[in-house]
Design a protein around this motif. Structure first.
Motif, PDB file in Angstrom:
ATOM      1  N   GLU A 101      -4.906   8.993   2.825  1.00  0.00           N
ATOM      2  CA  GLU A 101      -4.695   7.013   2.763  1.00  0.00           C
ATOM      3  C   GLU A 101      -3.725   6.695   3.967  1.00  0.00           C
ATOM      4  OE1 GLU A 101      -5.237   3.233   2.360  1.00  0.00           O
ATOM      5  OE2 GLU A 101      -6.096   5.222   1.431  1.00  0.00           O
ATOM      6  N   ILE A 102      -3.113   8.381   4.087  1.00  0.00           N
ATOM      7  CA  ILE A 102      -1.907   7.899   5.364  1.00  0.00           C
ATOM      8  C   ILE A 102      -2.092   7.997   6.451  1.00  0.00           C
ATOM      9  CG2 ILE A 102       0.680   9.224   6.511  1.00  0.00           C
ATOM     10  CD1 ILE A 102       1.649   7.117   4.419  1.00  0.00           C
ATOM     11  N   LYS A 103      -3.264   8.724   7.031  1.00  0.00           N
ATOM     12  CA  LYS A 103      -3.254   9.306   8.115  1.00  0.00           C
ATOM     13  C   LYS A 103      -3.804   7.285   8.777  1.00  0.00           C
ATOM     14  CE  LYS A 103      -4.272  13.862   7.903  1.00  0.00           C
ATOM     15  NZ  LYS A 103      -5.527  14.577   8.369  1.00  0.00           N
ATOM     16  N   ARG A 104      -5.071   6.914   7.454  1.00  0.00           N
ATOM     17  CA  ARG A 104      -5.840   5.414   7.631  1.00  0.00           C
ATOM     18  C   ARG A 104      -4.766   4.204   8.562  1.00  0.00           C
ATOM     19  NH1 ARG A 104      -9.154   7.656   3.823  1.00  0.00           N
ATOM     20  NH2 ARG A 104      -8.151   6.651   1.438  1.00  0.00           N
ATOM     21  N   LEU A 105      -3.324   4.499   7.430  1.00  0.00           N
ATOM     22  CA  LEU A 105      -2.531   3.750   7.569  1.00  0.00           C
ATOM     23  C   LEU A 105      -1.790   3.822   9.199  1.00  0.00           C
ATOM     24  CD1 LEU A 105      -1.384   3.104   3.843  1.00  0.00           C
ATOM     25  CD2 LEU A 105      -2.965   1.662   5.244  1.00  0.00           C
ATOM     26  N   LEU A 106      -1.672   4.884   9.626  1.00  0.00           N
ATOM     27  CA  LEU A 106      -1.062   4.472  10.873  1.00  0.00           C
ATOM     28  C   LEU A 106      -1.537   3.809  11.981  1.00  0.00           C
ATOM     29  CD1 LEU A 106      -1.315   8.481  11.375  1.00  0.00           C
ATOM     30  CD2 LEU A 106       0.486   7.846  10.877  1.00  0.00           C
ATOM     31  N   PRO A 107      -0.031   3.288  12.449  1.00  0.00           N
ATOM     32  CA  PRO A 107      -0.135   2.681  13.640  1.00  0.00           C
ATOM     33  C   PRO A 107      -0.687   3.235  15.044  1.00  0.00           C
ATOM     34  CG  PRO A 107       2.476   2.342  12.985  1.00  0.00           C
ATOM     35  CD  PRO A 107       1.338   3.341  12.006  1.00  0.00           C
ATOM     36  N   LYS A 108      -1.098   1.837  15.403  1.00  0.00           N
ATOM     37  CA  LYS A 108      -0.948   2.294  16.678  1.00  0.00           C
ATOM     38  C   LYS A 108      -0.031   2.956  18.080  1.00  0.00           C
ATOM     39  CE  LYS A 108      -4.632  -1.326  16.977  1.00  0.00           C
ATOM     40  NZ  LYS A 108      -5.189  -2.175  18.369  1.00  0.00           N
ATOM     41  N   LYS A 157       0.895  -1.424  -0.088  1.00  0.00           N
ATOM     42  CA  LYS A 157       0.143   0.374   0.171  1.00  0.00           C
ATOM     43  C   LYS A 157       0.964   1.478   0.285  1.00  0.00           C
ATOM     44  CE  LYS A 157      -3.869  -1.908   2.537  1.00  0.00           C
ATOM     45  NZ  LYS A 157      -4.906  -2.338   3.580  1.00  0.00           N
ATOM     46  N   MET A 158       1.833   1.144   0.827  1.00  0.00           N
ATOM     47  CA  MET A 158       2.631   2.050   0.477  1.00  0.00           C
ATOM     48  C   MET A 158       3.560   2.698  -0.522  1.00  0.00           C
ATOM     49  SD  MET A 158       3.700   4.828   2.729  1.00  0.00           S
ATOM     50  CE  MET A 158       4.149   4.465   4.378  1.00  0.00           C
ATOM     51  N   LEU A 159       3.715   1.598  -1.385  1.00  0.00           N
ATOM     52  CA  LEU A 159       4.566   1.680  -2.612  1.00  0.00           C
ATOM     53  C   LEU A 159       3.944   2.321  -3.247  1.00  0.00           C
ATOM     54  CD1 LEU A 159       7.341   1.053  -4.008  1.00  0.00           C
ATOM     55  CD2 LEU A 159       6.855  -1.144  -4.720  1.00  0.00           C
ATOM     56  N   HIS A 160       2.685   2.133  -3.445  1.00  0.00           N
ATOM     57  CA  HIS A 160       1.516   2.329  -4.291  1.00  0.00           C
ATOM     58  C   HIS A 160       1.823   3.710  -4.805  1.00  0.00           C
ATOM     59  CE1 HIS A 160      -1.847   3.168  -6.787  1.00  0.00           C
ATOM     60  NE2 HIS A 160      -2.524   3.784  -5.577  1.00  0.00           N
TER      61      HIS A 160
END
Length: 222
Positions: free
Chosen positions: A96-103, A47-50
């Motif tokens: 999208e980055i905000k959605r992917l943030l870890p806990k 996802k990050m690579l995209h």
């Protein structure tokens, strides 16, 4: 999905044939990346690579604004269209980055890998959301000593936050265009830059950064 994204982010047609040709190339470049979008079950790295590819494909095609065959009016149309599209993609990548943030609040080299942490930095650095970039800076600062983020990424983010606030930078990483050449933005203490870089583990000196700017491509002062 690709068609919707292009409709939201990229004007793909124009009555002027030269402008239409460039906008069409822009849209096709974005579409090619979007067609390879990973599915919802893909891992974080994919996802990050995209997102990285989306960020890069737009900036790799900004040369279109300076296409020599365009007149001043055509160049303005292309510049405005590409600028609008670029900002929309940057905003979408930020969301999208905000959605992917870890806990834990941010990504870490030891946990997620350098490609992921560098990609997150890239999106935050180009984000139109200043408050998110400041959030990213605080998270990166907490991880700097452990080596969980790269020193250069931290320095570039610190300096960009400063410059966006109208303040002098510390690490001498941010440049602006003057008379067709890139020059460094104001620095709070130029004599202390190399020591500041060394303290965070960024090996390049200020003199080397200036050398890179001098051999770089001319920029658009407008």
């Amino acid at each position: 999905m690709v068609g919707l994204i292009l409709a939201l982010t990229a004007p793909c047609a124009h009555a002027d044939p030269k402008v239409a040709d460039l906008l069409g190339r822009w849209c096709r470049a974005i579409e090619q990346v979007e067609q390879a979008e990973p599915g919802p079950d893909a891992d974080l790295r994919a996802k990050m690579l995209h997102l990285i590819r989306l960020d890069e494909v737009t900036r790799q095609n900004l040369w279109m604004i300076e296409e020599p065959s365009l007149d001043t009016g055509q160049r303005q149309v292309v510049g405005e269209a590409l600028g609008t599209s670029l900002r929309a993609i940057d905003a979408r990548n930020t969301a999208e980055i905000k959605r992917l943030l870890p806990k834990s609040g941010w990504f870490a080299n030891r946990v997620h890998g350098r490609q992921v942490t560098h990609g997150a930095w890239l999106i935050a650095q180009h984000s139109p959301d200043d408050s998110f970039r400041e959030y990213a800076l605080a998270q990166m600062s907490a991880r700097l000593k452990s080596g969980d983020i790269d020193a250069r990424d931290y320095a570039l983010t610190f300096d960009r936050v400063q410059v966006r606030k109208g303040l002098p930078q510390r690490y001498g990483s941010q440049a602006r265009c003057l008379d067709g050449r890139l020059i460094l933005q104001p620095i709070e203490d130029e004599a202390a830059v190399n020591a500041a870089r060394e303290a965070i583990g960024w090996a390049q000196t200020l003199e080397e950064t200036r050398g890179d700017l001098e051999i770089g491509k001319p920029c658009n002062s407008g």
